[in-house]
Design an enzyme around this catalytic site. Structure first.
Site, short mmCIF file in Angstrom:
data_model
loop_
_atom_site.label_atom_id
_atom_site.label_comp_id
_atom_site.label_asym_id
_atom_site.label_seq_id
_atom_site.Cartn_x
_atom_site.Cartn_y
_atom_site.Cartn_z
N LYS A 77 0.83 -1.20 0.00
CA LYS A 77 0.00 0.00 0.00
C LYS A 77 0.87 1.25 0.00
O LYS A 77 1.85 1.37 0.74
CB LYS A 77 -0.91 0.01 1.24
CG LYS A 77 -1.89 -1.14 1.30
CD LYS A 77 -2.79 -1.06 2.52
CE LYS A 77 -3.81 0.04 2.39
NZ LYS A 77 -4.80 -0.02 3.50
N TYR B 84 -3.18 -9.24 4.35
CA TYR B 84 -4.45 -9.14 3.65
C TYR B 84 -5.45 -10.06 4.33
O TYR B 84 -5.27 -11.29 4.34
CB TYR B 84 -4.27 -9.53 2.17
CG TYR B 84 -5.56 -9.45 1.38
CD1 TYR B 84 -6.13 -8.21 1.09
CD2 TYR B 84 -6.19 -10.60 0.91
CE1 TYR B 84 -7.30 -8.12 0.35
CE2 TYR B 84 -7.37 -10.52 0.18
CZ TYR B 84 -7.92 -9.28 -0.10
OH TYR B 84 -9.08 -9.19 -0.81
N GLU C 144 -10.89 4.43 8.05
CA GLU C 144 -11.32 3.22 7.36
C GLU C 144 -10.97 1.98 8.18
O GLU C 144 -9.87 1.88 8.74
CB GLU C 144 -10.66 3.15 5.98
CG GLU C 144 -10.97 4.37 5.12
CD GLU C 144 -10.71 4.12 3.65
OE1 GLU C 144 -10.11 3.08 3.30
OE2 GLU C 144 -11.13 4.96 2.83
N ARG D 116 -8.86 13.98 3.83
CA ARG D 116 -9.39 14.75 2.71
C ARG D 116 -10.86 14.40 2.55
O ARG D 116 -11.38 13.53 3.24
CB ARG D 116 -8.65 14.38 1.43
CG ARG D 116 -8.65 12.87 1.17
CD ARG D 116 -8.10 12.47 -0.16
NE ARG D 116 -7.88 11.04 -0.28
CZ ARG D 116 -8.81 10.13 -0.52
NH1 ARG D 116 -10.06 10.51 -0.67
NH2 ARG D 116 -8.51 8.85 -0.62
#
Length: 511
Positions: free
Chosen positions: A155, A199, A272, A289
């Site tokens: 990422k 993951y 998140e 943002r």
């Protein structure tokens, strides 16, 4: 309040910001590349400045100098490009302008995905297992991946929207994915740094929207479920999540509130999380943002998040607290992209015809119009179709109606894909995780039809109406039996033609 704002972005989000600025009587400045010279954000802005270099949307010094030259007081970064770049925020402040977003130091702490993980760990928030920092070489990456166990996710620290992200199921994929992710991250965000995390399979992607002012007031605005995604790119988002209980919502909101307050954050932001089948949640990252899917939150909470961003940046207090926040109804967003609905390959080109849907509870955020060309050089997003209703069932019906009404010709779009997903029984029942699409595709359970320029039946119906209208015009004004015959022949055979083709057939006699 600001008198003039420069919008350091393009397309849909630039138009979105401009519309709110217009309502607030704030003048706007657009910046654009030669490719974007006919873009809607250029047409709607009060002033527009073209840049020559291909790096214009990432050229901090040029953007800031342009804002100064044009007498702007603030810069809104939108999402993507420089929206989460602390150096950009710092330079804006040093130039005597206002960055419409968090302070640079807060962004560096929370917006940097790797540092954000470390910060959340210090707050006692559960996080996804991963490396402790930025990957500096391939040997380090291999060691971390072996410790975590495959699959792992590469990422970008400054990433977003699935950019700079690669899934590695085994070692050879890690080697290839690392270089690819770094290259994409540098191209999209001006920062090639990446990190690794485990993951997790069979989880939902759930995020919590937050607003915070300069005076310590923090409010959370419910959650969004963004689990329907492909290649880590969100495609359908909804609020609330069909899987989140009131108790879990309260816990996630409290964690978000406490973290944002402790970080002295200001502005709009999103935390998140991944939520597993046992309703355990794990922090992934914070987006410092506005997000693409902010629209669904606006509909259920009744706030214009762009307006709140601008008010906060101007130094105004929120003027309300958590007890004033009421979440009502349900909202869902489908991202309509210029992509092949089967292969998801980009499909740039000219939109010969563009007609968005309307009606009660339907909203379309887009910079598209008939005749506009989707460029191959930027994101393939055409627009965001958002619907609101009192219940999820009502929203599903309304979204299907709106998708059927959405008419785009000249390029392929993801409209057929969305129609198939919304008709899927598991999706309708709210039973899905982040691997939902891939599992369905692998099992060949999604029967998505490729349709070059006619993505839905309404297009054909519209053509039939168009032919009928022209036939009626010929009956009134035409003088050729032969031409009437040819038009009626097209109609009877069910053939579809553009307005210009039919106009050519009747020799321009219909004025």
């Amino acid at each position: 309040m600001f008198k003039k704002i420069l919008i350091a972005n393009r397309g849909e989000i630039a138009v979105r910001v401009m519309r709110t600025c217009q309502e607030m009587q704030i003048k706007t400045i657009a910046i654009y590349s030669t490719v974007d010279s006919e873009s809607l954000h250029v047409k709607l802005a009060d002033e527009a400045v073209e840049f020559a270099a291909s790096t214009g949307y990432l050229n901090m010094d040029w953007i800031i100098q342009t804002a100064l030259d044009m007498k702007a007081q603030a810069i809104h970064p939108g999402y993507g490009f420089l929206a989460e770049n602390p150096l950009f925020a710092t330079k804006i402040k040093e130039a005597g302008l206002v960055f419409i977003g968090p302070e640079a130091q807060t962004m560096a702490t929370m917006g940097d995905k790797a540092k954000g993980r470390e910060t959340m760990i210090s707050y006692g928030c559960p996080v996804i297992p991963g490396g402790s920092g930025i990957i500096t070489n391939i040997e380090e990456a291999l060691l971390i991946a072996r410790t975590l166990g495959y699959p792992v996710l590469i990422k970008a620290v400054a990433g977003g929207g699935g950019r700079g992200m690669r899934l590695a199921l085994q070692e050879d994929e890690l080697l290839a994915g690392l270089e690819s992710a770094q290259s994409e991250a540098k191209s999209c965000f001006g920062n090639p740094d990446v990190y690794l995390e485990k993951y997790l399979v069979g989880c939902r992607h759930v995020e919590v929207q937050v607003l915070a002012d300069n005076y310590g007031e923090v409010v959370t605005l419910g959650e969004r479920d963004c689990s329907i995604q492909r290649r880590h790119q969100k495609l359908i988002e909804e609020s609330p999540s069909p899987a989140i209980t009131p108790e879990l919502r309260a816990r996630m909101s409290q964690v978000t509130h406490d973290a944002v307050k402790a970080a002295h954050y200001r502005g709009a932001g999103t935390l998140e999380f991944l939520v597993d089948k046992d309703l355990n949640f794990y922090f992934m990252e914070m987006n410092t943002r506005i997000q693409v899917e902010h629209t669904v939150t606006e509909l259920v909470c009744g706030l214009d998040l762009i307006k709140e961003q601008i008010r906060i940046a101007d130094g105004e207090p929120l003027g309300y607290d958590q007890s004033d926040i009421r979440l009502n109804g349900w909202a869902m967003e489908c991202r309509i992209n210029a992509e092949d609905p089967v292969t998801f390959m980009p499909c740039p080109g000219k939109m010969e015809f563009y007609r968005p849907p309307g009606g009660y509870g339907v909203r379309v955020d887009s910079a598209a119009y008939s005749g506009y060309t989707i460029s191959p050089y930027y994101d393939s997003l055409i627009g965001k179709l958002v619907v609101y209703g009192q219940t999820r069932a009502e929203v599903l019906d309304r979204m299907q109606r709106a998708l059927a009404e959405f008419s785009i010709r000249g390029i392929k779009t993801t409209i057929p894909f969305h129609q198939v997903i919304l008709a899927d029984t598991d999706f309708k029942n709210g039973e899905f995780t982040t691997d939902f699409i891939q599992q369905k595709l692998d099992a060949k359970l999604l029967n998505i039809k490729d349709s070059p320029t006619q993505p839905n039946q309404v297009n054909e119906a519209s053509d039939t109406l168009l032919v009928s209208a022209i036939c009626a015009a010929i009956e009134s004004y035409g003088d050729s039996e032969n031409e009437r015959y040819r038009i009626n022949d097209i109609q009877s055979k069910g053939q579809t033609r553009s307005l210009w083709t039919i106009a050519g057939l009747i020799g321009g006699r219909v004025r």
